[in-house]
Design a protein around this motif. Structure first.
Motif, short mmCIF file in Angstrom:
data_model
loop_
_atom_site.label_atom_id
_atom_site.label_comp_id
_atom_site.label_asym_id
_atom_site.label_seq_id
_atom_site.Cartn_x
_atom_site.Cartn_y
_atom_site.Cartn_z
N LEU A 27 -3.11 30.34 -38.75
CA LEU A 27 -3.78 31.43 -39.63
C LEU A 27 -4.01 30.96 -40.86
N ILE A 28 -2.98 30.37 -41.52
CA ILE A 28 -2.97 29.68 -42.86
C ILE A 28 -4.04 28.93 -42.88
N SER A 88 -5.73 19.28 -50.67
CA SER A 88 -5.62 17.82 -49.87
C SER A 88 -6.19 18.35 -48.27
N GLY A 89 -6.90 17.12 -47.85
CA GLY A 89 -7.10 17.08 -46.60
C GLY A 89 -6.10 17.15 -45.61
N TRP A 90 -4.63 16.56 -46.20
CA TRP A 90 -3.68 16.33 -45.20
C TRP A 90 -2.99 17.88 -44.99
N LEU A 112 -0.58 22.21 -37.39
CA LEU A 112 0.31 22.03 -36.15
C LEU A 112 1.57 23.01 -35.85
N ILE A 113 1.69 23.86 -36.94
CA ILE A 113 2.77 24.94 -36.89
C ILE A 113 1.98 25.87 -35.92
#
Length: 105
Positions: free
Chosen positions: A88-89, A73-75, A81-82
């Protein structure tokens, strides 16, 4: 897809959050944004800020389409934001190969 085609495609689909974007399209767009901001920042920080604001929505849109191309998902961009771990993820997801599913087509 080359640099010129990727930039043109992203500006033409600046608010299109559906569909898919290949790796080349996303990474050429990311390079365009980075270079544009750096070059304009050398002249004026205000010009760089205006450029960044002008390319913000297309950047989010192409990233959403890129995540769709990997069957996500694009969400999931919100993971970015982390600090550090989220970045990295997100980068890991964005560099993955395309999936053949038609879920987001």
């Amino acid at each position: 897809m080359d640099f010129k085609d990727a930039v043109r495609t992203c500006f033409n689909n600046y608010a299109n959050f559906s569909g898919r974007a290949g790796r080349a399209e996303f990474w050429w767009w990311a390079l365009f944004c980075l270079l544009g901001s750096a070059v304009l920042g050398a002249f004026s920080h205000k010009l760089s800020a205006v450029f960044s604001l002008a390319t913000f929505v297309p950047y989010i849109a192409v990233a959403a389409r890129r995540l769709h191309d990997t069957d996500r998902s694009g969400w999931l961009q919100l993971v970015g934001l982390i600090p550090l771990v989220g970045w990295l993820i997100l980068i890991y997801w964005l560099v993955q190969e395309s999936k053949s599913s038609s879920r987001w087509a």
